[in-house]
Design a protein around this motif. Structure first.
Motif: not given
Length: 594
Positions: A31, A84, A87, A92, A98, A111, A114-116, A119, A124
């Motif tokens: 990203c 979220e 992703f 994701l 990521l 971000a 949100c990604a955690q 997934e 990261l």
């Protein structure tokens, strides 16, 4: 290269996560919103790995970002918010890694959170400008690498300014390491051997120490650059005082010149001339006996202490009026001249050595994120530097003051600013500001002053950088995104790669590997991790500590959470990472193996 040392997760390893993908191809997501997102995606797409790559970018990209759709096998998703929902639509869930390379620390942190949530078992790689914030961010996530593109690019600019072929200077854990011949390095500063030639054309990479005496002089080593001793600012002040004692008349002459302001001096001189002429007319028109009385009447009238004299003739009254007005103007001018002169003289005395006296130094333009890191490394290498920036409160201004580096506030696009930095007697110009126009103008003006000057130019657009290098005959034009992209890609593919060192025809990797509980290296001596011609251990950080032991005892037993700092070949790093990770989790009964 100042790089954060990420910690590996206590649970499932990165290698295990790669193996769990049903189609055998791990999924990577990148990203970003500037040129770095393209260069990282390009590195991953051309890395020769069988991966699935998704790139998330805003709906409106900057003009200097190339077309991502031209990259083979890359899926591009456009979204203005990294949340979220975005992703999940990018797939994701189940991804291996990521990379968040947005040009905003807060956006990247949001971000990542949100990604955690989408997934949890995710590696990261986060771009952070604020290194202090990076330390805290790293602790929030189980498997997180915090990298700075400024830190990745700085060694290349340092090497280019010195006329070297490859970026061989690495700032790591408070040290600047560099590649050199063993014969040129104090033995106490050698970290490890990188190559050794046997005299028959064969070159051993990462040989064992100690080497035979006949092969020690010519081999390449990784060494520590010390520059000036600890307490550099104090040492610089002592050097200034010693020079002041050796050349007192030159220092005093410089102080007098600094105290004289040309425009202010002309104004004071003009006012004095008017005062003298008006006083002479007044004394002549109003008979006064004796020189003292003439001076007395003139000075009192000049400072506004005269009374109105109606009985005087018109000439005397006019002279008195002019003299009084001139006196009112003279007093503040004298006060301003004295104050400014004292300030300038004090600055000149404290500077000890002005930029005009520099020779064989490096002129550094721009004290932002990249410029500050380059400044530190150049000083670590013992080089003289003169810094230029438009802002008095630039990020690296305090660093320059602490290191005793002359700092000129001005526009580097102006030739007079470059001349004040003694560009004509410098060995190189390194232009690292964030304005491409200013950078190019500074480079062209410097070449006008000295055509053979080595110029290292930072430009944001990599294609523009190549064209400028050809069109204007500027030897080295570099793009920070192009320099940093390999490190970000390596952090996603090759674990915690902190730097890449080109040596001979090989690329050696500086990396950090953390020991996981239950791994083959858990509970064994450190010597088991050191493998000549494959992996060399250069440091060790104990579990829960940021401090790096640069001379670890190889008999020390490794424990879970310990971090090994190594120089390795790519295959050696992968093998060591496997040994530092716990065995893959076996599927529970009743479950199908993935």
């Amino acid at each position: 290269m100042a790089v954060e040392l990420p910690r590996d997760p206590p649970g499932r390893s990165f290698v295990a996560r790669l193996r769990r993908n049903p189609d055998g191809r791990p999924h990577f997501v990148v990203c970003g919103a500037d040129a770095l997102v393209y260069t990282v995606a390009e590195e991953l797409a051309n890395a020769g790995h069988r991966i699935r790559l998704t790139v998330i970018v805003p709906t409106k990209l900057r003009g200097d970002v190339p077309d991502l759709t031209t990259l083979r096998g890359v899926r591009v998703i456009r979204a203005d918010r990294l949340d979220e929902r975005t992703f999940r639509s990018a797939g994701l869930a189940g991804a291996a890694a990521l990379a968040l390379v947005m040009p905003d620390d807060v956006v990247n942190l949001h971000a990542a959170l949100c990604a955690q949530a989408v997934e949890p078992d995710l590696r990261l790689v986060i771009r952070m400008f604020n290194t202090g914030l990076g330390y805290g961010v790293r602790k929030l996530f189980a498997d997180c690498a915090v990298l700075s593109d400024a830190a990745m690019a700085a060694p290349a600019f340092v090497a280019a300014s010195l006329g070297e072929v490859a970026p061989t200077h690495v700032r790591l854990a408070g040290r600047t390491l560099y590649v050199a011949r063993r014969a040129d390095v104090n033995p106490e500063h050698v970290v490890c051997a990188l190559t050794a030639a046997d005299g028959a054309g064969r070159v051993d990479v990462l040989p064992a120490d100690p080497l035979p005496a006949a092969r020690r002089a010519a081999d390449l080593v990784l060494a520590e650059a010390t520059g000036r001793p600890a307490g550099q600012a104090v040492a610089a002040q002592k050097l200034v005082r010693s020079r002041r004692r050796r050349r007192p008349f030159r220092v005093m002459g410089r102080a007098v010149r600094a105290a004289l302001n040309r425009k202010l001096g002309i104004a004071v001189l003009a006012t004095l001339v008017i005062t003298v002429l008006a006083g002479a007319v007044l004394v002549h028109a109003d008979p006064v006996e004796g020189f003292w009385k003439s001076l007395y009447v003139t000075l009192l009238t000049a400072v506004g202490s005269s009374d109105v004299e109606m009985e005087r003739d018109g000439v005397a009254q006019a002279a008195q009026l002019v003299l009084t007005i001139a006196g009112l103007a003279l007093l503040p001018l004298i006060t301003a001249a004295v104050v400014e002169g004292m300030v300038n003289a004090r600055l000149a005395l404290n500077s000890g050595r002005t930029a005009a006296q520099h020779q064989d130094h490096i002129v550094l333009v721009g004290l932002g994120s990249v410029g500050t890191r380059v400044l530190r490394q150049l000083v670590d290498l013992g080089l003289d530097v003169v810094a230029i920036d438009r802002k008095t409160d630039a990020r690296g201004a305090k660093v320059a003051e602490q290191l005793g580096v002359p700092f000129i506030v001005g526009d580097a696009a102006l030739e007079e600013t470059l001349r004040s930095a003694s560009i004509a007697t410098s060995k190189a110009l390194v232009v690292l500001s964030t304005d491409d126009v200013t950078n190019l103008q500074a480079a062209l003006n410097a070449r006008a002053v000295r055509p053979d000057l080595r110029v290292v130019l930072r430009l944001f657009d990599d294609d523009f950088a190549r064209r400028v290098q050809t069109a204007f005959n500027i030897g080295i034009s570099r793009s920070v995104s192009r320099l940093a992209a390999p490190a970000f890609a390596a952090a996603m593919l090759d674990r915690d790669v902190l730097a890449t060192i080109p040596v001979d025809r090989h690329a050696l990797l500086v990396a950090g590997v953390q020991i996981s509980a239950g791994s083959p290296l858990d509970g064994v001596p450190l010597s088991r991790a050191d493998r000549p011609q494959s992996v060399r251990v250069i440091g060790l950080s104990a579990s829960g500590s940021e401090w790096v032991d640069w001379s670890p005892d190889h008999r020390r037993v490794l424990a879970a959470g310990d971090r090994i700092l190594i120089v390795a070949r790519r295959a050696g790093l992968r093998a060591l990472a496997e040994q530092a990770s716990p065995p893959p989790e076996l599927p529970e009964s009743g479950e199908e193996a993935s």
